[in-house]
Design a protein around this motif. Structure first.
Motif, PDB file in Angstrom:
ATOM      1  N   ALA A 584      -4.100  -2.966  -5.127  1.00 39.00           N
ATOM      2  CA  ALA A 584      -4.985  -2.602  -6.136  1.00 39.00           C
ATOM      3  C   ALA A 584      -5.598  -0.936  -5.531  1.00 39.00           C
ATOM      4  O   ALA A 584      -5.076  -0.270  -4.811  1.00 39.00           O
ATOM      5  CB  ALA A 584      -6.650  -2.735  -6.217  1.00 39.00           C
ATOM      6  N   PRO A 585      -4.999  -0.499  -6.878  1.00 37.80           N
ATOM      7  CA  PRO A 585      -5.523   0.659  -6.734  1.00 37.80           C
ATOM      8  C   PRO A 585      -6.159   1.727  -5.947  1.00 37.80           C
ATOM      9  O   PRO A 585      -6.336   2.688  -5.688  1.00 37.80           O
ATOM     10  CB  PRO A 585      -5.290   1.408  -8.113  1.00 37.80           C
ATOM     11  CG  PRO A 585      -4.304   0.519  -9.361  1.00 37.80           C
ATOM     12  CD  PRO A 585      -4.767  -0.454  -8.052  1.00 37.80           C
ATOM     13  N   GLU A 586      -7.905   1.190  -6.581  1.00 31.55           N
ATOM     14  CA  GLU A 586      -8.421   1.387  -5.833  1.00 31.55           C
ATOM     15  C   GLU A 586      -8.431   1.561  -4.144  1.00 31.55           C
ATOM     16  O   GLU A 586      -9.151   2.608  -2.937  1.00 31.55           O
ATOM     17  CB  GLU A 586     -10.264   0.691  -6.032  1.00 31.55           C
ATOM     18  CG  GLU A 586     -10.364   0.942  -7.842  1.00 31.55           C
ATOM     19  CD  GLU A 586      -9.249  -0.091  -8.681  1.00 31.55           C
ATOM     20  OE1 GLU A 586      -9.676   0.073  -9.784  1.00 31.55           O
ATOM     21  OE2 GLU A 586      -8.613  -0.781  -8.084  1.00 31.55           O
ATOM     22  N   VAL A 587      -7.624   0.615  -3.575  1.00 30.25           N
ATOM     23  CA  VAL A 587      -7.809   0.669  -2.237  1.00 30.25           C
ATOM     24  C   VAL A 587      -6.357   1.753  -1.933  1.00 30.25           C
ATOM     25  O   VAL A 587      -7.180   1.876  -0.318  1.00 30.25           O
ATOM     26  CB  VAL A 587      -7.227  -1.200  -2.155  1.00 30.25           C
ATOM     27  CG1 VAL A 587      -6.986  -0.908  -0.564  1.00 30.25           C
ATOM     28  CG2 VAL A 587      -8.341  -2.020  -1.774  1.00 30.25           C
ATOM     29  N   ALA A 588      -5.541   1.940  -2.694  1.00 26.68           N
ATOM     30  CA  ALA A 588      -4.711   2.513  -2.102  1.00 26.68           C
ATOM     31  C   ALA A 588      -4.784   3.591  -1.995  1.00 26.68           C
ATOM     32  O   ALA A 588      -5.305   4.900  -1.224  1.00 26.68           O
ATOM     33  CB  ALA A 588      -3.702   1.959  -3.070  1.00 26.68           C
TER      34      ALA A 588
END
Length: 705
Positions: A584-588
């Motif tokens: 997910a973008p938030e994790v990255a």
């Protein structure tokens, strides 16, 4: 004399018989009783003559950098096709005079030529001549060099002295004369025939031998080229000057006899004498087109990228054989500025001739739709001379047999963030020694790890990524789950490293006999040492991991291709893997910020950064054996990875000397990732970022803090 006449008589009878059989075969295509032809053979003849009218000749593939500048050529046959108007009349006159002076009078088979050859054989026993027309030679060369791809077996088959072959050749030639004009046949022949030195067709021959184009060939030049087709190896003007001149002058005499120099005999004789007095005129060393990655435009520098390109295209649907014959134009993603900067930086840290120590770098550009490979370079030059420290393997792109060390802690951190185990600002445990009750050590549970330095009992994940305590990440690996950590490494970009090779770095065989894969082996063994990064790793894949993180978790294959067109300028579609949302973008985004402290005062790359103050992510790595060290880093504009490893026959510790050198097994003197790999990265990236505005890292959602 008697013996010569007897021999001639035998040849006379043979030629007469051949002429009779040829004529019968042409008049009666199917002579089943004699076994000379069949309906099936007739179909083959029809097919071949049809193919010849629209023959696609083997052409040179041109590889370009991102700016459209040629960097390499790939070919089996160096050929520059030219239309009829692009071939000088001198060349046409020369080849007709020496090979087939009745070219415009016969219909594919020269019966008068056969009769003349028979008469000469009957009179003085001389070799047959005039029995093979240019049209027949066109057929023969097509079968040998287009259908047969120039192989020795194909050439023997296309030139074998059998009646069946002669009949087939004659029938194809007569059909060809009904489908093509004389000028089309002559042009086709001059574009297909070999001229020696790997050069095929008059366009390439004119450039190779004289540095000119086919439409500008003078009489002496055209005569020399026409003479070459008889025996290009023996008459090689680059080596056998006298035989080449003698043959050239023979062609000039034949041109005079054939009226090429006008009807006035005296004038023609004077012109011929003038032409024969000319120097051979070939350019020094010949202008042979470089072929392959070793001969790339700046071979030692660009060769690693070229090698990766060929391997990538092979998997994407264009085989090396396709490339060497297809005449493609490949515009790559290679940035010559980035490649040069990467090469110079790699050599600055480790000289190219440093025995047993390789230093390789890969640079990839982040993106939501493509991850373009901008540079693949090493301290080693690309080439076949191992004694000079060269390598013909794409060492920045292939999976090395050595690990990236603590860089693998990034995958543990990513899995822990994704599973909600921790956040980048939360405190995690950092004991000086930790014995895992989950992971095995030598087959039994109780895997013990120690830190290489002194750390506080607790620190944030961000600080842990910057300072790299081993125990903290073994604990996180337990909490996130080993299988999830291994899978995260694959998802973020270590796809070949995890699933394409075994733990020795050997490519997996199709039958699975040398498996399992490295990733599966770690899972099966329940080996917690995975987070310490001892296993085989691809430098290019490491670079792509950084690009994936900086691209909001979007993984794309590291592509060397911008576009490909075929010989007719049409786009070529490849079977490239699609991009996917690895995390997910938030994790990255959280991971990117969590990796941003490595260049700060307590970070392992702080000393190497040397004032490189742009927002970036980074992580150093050192294997326990000190056989390899690495660095991974990225800004929003460029991602890259460097690995320094021992590439000698027997792996040894790489010592922290200037320059780094092998020092047996004294691991107490071993180099660290922040001392060689990281400086290589920063020095290259300074060049690439010189004129770029700094960009901030993406924001982090509170739940990942």
């Amino acid at each position: 004399m008697f013996a010569a006449r007897a021999t001639g008589l035998v040849k006379l009878v043979g030629l007469c018989l051949m002429a009779g059989v040829l004529l019968a075969a042409l008049l009666f295509p199917v002579v089943g009783g004699l076994g000379l032809a069949s309906n099936r053979a007739a179909d083959t003849v029809d097919q071949t003559s049809g193919e010849l009218t629209k023959a696609e000749l083997p052409l040179v593939t041109t590889v370009q950098d991102m700016n459209g500048e040629p960097i390499a050529y790939l070919y089996d046959q160096y050929r520059i096709p030219v239309p009829s108007e692009g071939i000088a009349d001198t060349m046409k006159a020369a080849i007709i005079a020496i090979e087939d002076k009745r070219f415009y009078l016969h219909k594919g088979v020269d019966w008068q030529g056969i009769a003349r050859a028979a008469a000469k054989a009957g009179v003085d026993g001389g070799a047959s001549q005039g029995a093979s027309t240019l049209t027949q030679q066109y057929v023969k060369n097509y079968l040998a060099f287009v259908v047969g791809k120039g192989s020795e077996d194909a050439y023997k088959k296309a030139t074998e002295a059998t009646l069946g072959r002669k009949i087939s050749e004659a029938r194809i030639a007569t059909q060809l004369e009904q489908k093509m004009s004389k000028d089309e046949i002559l042009t086709g022949y001059l574009n297909i025939v070999p001229f020696g030195n790997g050069t095929y067709g008059v366009g390439a021959a004119a450039k190779t031998y004289f540095g000119t184009t086919a439409d500008k060939l003078t009489v002496p030049q055209a005569a020399m080229l026409a003479g070459l087709v008889n025996e290009p190896s023996r008459l090689n003007p680059g080596a056998a000057v006298e035989p080449a001149i003698k043959r050239r002058n023979t062609v000039i005499d034949k041109m005079r006899e054939n009226g090429a120099f006008g009807p006035d005999a005296k004038v023609a004789e004077e012109k011929a004498a003038e032409y024969k007095a000319a120097d051979i005129g070939v350019v020094p060393n010949l202008r042979l087109l470089p072929n392959g990655c070793v001969g790339a435009g700046d071979g030692p520098v660009y060769g690693f990228f070229c090698r990766y390109l060929i391997d990538y295209l092979d998997k994407a649907g264009l085989s090396p054989d396709d490339l060497k014959r297809g005449g493609y134009t490949i515009t790559t993603t290679m940035d010559p500025v980035a490649t040069r900067a990467a090469k110079e930086s790699a050599e600055e840290q480790v000289p190219k001739d440093q025995e047993g120590v390789a230093n390789a770098i890969a640079i990839v550009q982040p993106g939501d739709d493509r991850h373009r490979v901008r540079a693949l370079a090493a301290n080693r030059d690309f080439g076949n001379n191992a004694d000079a420290g060269q390598s013909a393997y794409s060492i920045p792109a292939e999976v090395t047999k050595f690990g990236a060390g603590s860089i693998y802690k990034v995958f543990t951190a990513a899995a822990a963030l994704e599973r909600g185990v921790t956040g980048i600002d939360r405190q995690i445990d950092v004991p000086s020694v930790y014995t895992s009750k989950v992971y095995k050590d030598g087959g039994t549970k109780g895997y013990t790890v120690r830190n290489a330095g002194t750390y506080p009992d607790k620190m944030t994940l961000t600080d842990a990524l910057a300072q790299s305590p081993n125990t903290a990440f073994i604990i996180l690996e337990e909490q996130a789950g080993l299988n999830n950590v291994v899978d995260m490494a694959y998802r973020l970009g270590l796809r070949e490293s995890m699933q394409g090779v075994n733990t020795k770095g050997e490519p997996l065989k199709a039958d699975g006999s040398n498996g399992p894969s490295q990733g599966d082996q770690y899972k099966q063994d329940n080996s917690g040492s995975f987070t310490l990064g001892a296993g085989p790793t691809s430098i290019l894949e490491l670079s792509n991991v950084a690009a994936t993180i900086m691209s909001g978790g979007k993984w794309c294959p590291p592509t060397p291709i911008e576009k490909i067109t075929d010989r007719n300028g049409r786009p070529v579609q490849l079977k490239e893997a699609p991009c996917d949302q690895a995390v997910a973008p938030e994790v990255a985004n959280a991971l990117a910020t969590g990796m941003s402290a490595d260049v700060k005062p307590k970070g392992t790359a702080h000393g190497a950064a040397g004032g490189f103050d742009r927002p970036m992510l980074g992580k150093t790595g050192t294997t326990e054996s000190h056989h390899s060290v690495a660095f991974i880093g990225a800004t929003p504009q460029y991602a890259g990875a460097v690995m320094t490893f021992t590439d000698g026959v027997a792996p040894q510790v790489i010592c922290n000397t200037s320059p780094p050198r092998l020092c047996g097994n004294n691991d107490k003197s071993g180099v660290f990732g922040g001392q060689v790999a990281a400086p290589t990265w920063f020095n290259a990236m300074r060049v690439l970022h010189a004129n770029l505005e700094p960009k901030p890292l993406p924001p982090v959602e509170p739940r990942f803090r």
